[in-house]
Design an enzyme around this catalytic site. Structure first.
Site, PDB file in Angstrom:
ATOM      1  N   HIS A 100      -8.882  -4.147  -1.797  1.00 25.65           N
ATOM      2  CA  HIS A 100      -7.938  -3.350  -1.014  1.00 25.65           C
ATOM      3  C   HIS A 100      -8.347  -1.867  -1.054  1.00 25.65           C
ATOM      4  CE1 HIS A 100      -3.578  -2.252   0.092  1.00 25.65           C
ATOM      5  NE2 HIS A 100      -4.132  -1.099  -0.252  1.00 25.65           N
ATOM      6  N   GLU A 101      -8.653  -1.374  -2.269  1.00 29.36           N
ATOM      7  CA  GLU A 101      -9.015   0.050  -2.417  1.00 29.36           C
ATOM      8  C   GLU A 101     -10.363   0.350  -1.768  1.00 29.36           C
ATOM      9  OE1 GLU A 101      -6.840   2.169  -3.351  1.00 29.36           O
ATOM     10  OE2 GLU A 101      -5.489   0.507  -3.770  1.00 29.36           O
TER      11      GLU A 101
ATOM     12  N   HIS B 298     -10.164   1.038   1.788  1.00 29.52           N
ATOM     13  CA  HIS B 298      -9.726   2.400   2.149  1.00 29.52           C
ATOM     14  C   HIS B 298     -10.931   3.322   2.325  1.00 29.52           C
ATOM     15  CE1 HIS B 298      -5.375   2.361   2.048  1.00 29.52           C
ATOM     16  NE2 HIS B 298      -5.337   1.801   0.847  1.00 29.52           N
TER      17      HIS B 298
ATOM     18  N   CYS C  93       0.849  -1.184   0.000  1.00 25.17           N
ATOM     19  CA  CYS C  93       0.000   0.000   0.000  1.00 25.17           C
ATOM     20  C   CYS C  93       0.888   1.238   0.000  1.00 25.17           C
ATOM     21  CB  CYS C  93      -0.868  -0.026   1.262  1.00 25.17           C
ATOM     22  SG  CYS C  93      -1.989   1.380   1.391  1.00 25.17           S
TER      23      CYS C  93
HETATM   24 NI    NI Z   1      -3.667   0.951  -0.042  1.00 25.35          NI
END
Ligand code: NI
Length: 174
Positions: free
Chosen positions: A151-152, A155, A109
């Site tokens: 993963h995004e 966020h 990341c």
């Molecule tokens: Ni990330």
């Protein structure tokens, strides 16, 4: 004019907060944020960026996954089914898993530079999103691309991949 912005690093409170949905039509500010995210991402060796990573608490992602890995740390060259996910701005994305099947893989990341760890993610999913003009898109993703989008998406919910690592001995220097 779009500009490269500093990427927010581990420990900053915004990385752990849920981002807000974007309203349509997009304001010029939001369009500027999207442009800044594109430029900022292009100046890294990353493949995607979420708005909270440039200190904007909105549900906005930029993804740009090439067919061929730009850096050794990406292992998707070993996947013969890997496809590019060309540069795309995703507004208010949603994810729907296509099965309960999960797969483990390395993640890193831009907010945790120099580290990586193994995370379990859904192998395949449908990603729905709006483009900057408000047109809805839907795409099935699997493997590495499905991992990146999960993963995004995390966020946007204030979750970083480190919180998803099940075997912490895999959290290591790249
Ligand atoms: Ni990330």
């Amino acid at each position: 004019m779009s500009k490269t912005l500093p990427i927010i690093k581990a420990g900053a409170p915004i990385l752990y907060k849920c981002a807000k949905a974007v309203s349509f039509p997009l304001t010029q500010d939001v369009l500027d944020h999207a442009d800044n995210m594109i430029i900022t991402l292009k100046n890294t060796d990353g493949l995607a960026l979420a708005a909270p990573q440039i200190n904007i608490p909105l549900r906005l992602l930029v993804v740009n996954i090439p067919k061929v890995a730009p850096a050794k740390r990406y292992d998707f060259l070993s996947d013969p089914n890997h496809k590019a996910f060309p540069l795309t701005v995703l507004v208010n994305p949603t994810l729907t898993a296509l099965s309960e099947e999960k797969t483990e893989g390395w993640e890193s990341c831009l907010s945790f530079p120099g580290y990586r760890g193994k995370v379990s993610r859904h192998r395949s999913l449908i990603c729905d999103w709006f483009d900057t003009e408000g047109t809805r898109h839907s795409q099935a993703l699997e493997g590495f691309n499905a991992r990146v989008i999960q993963h995004e998406y995390d966020h946007l919910d204030g979750i970083v991949y480190v919180q998803r690592i099940t075997d912490f001995s895999t959290f290591s220097l790249v």
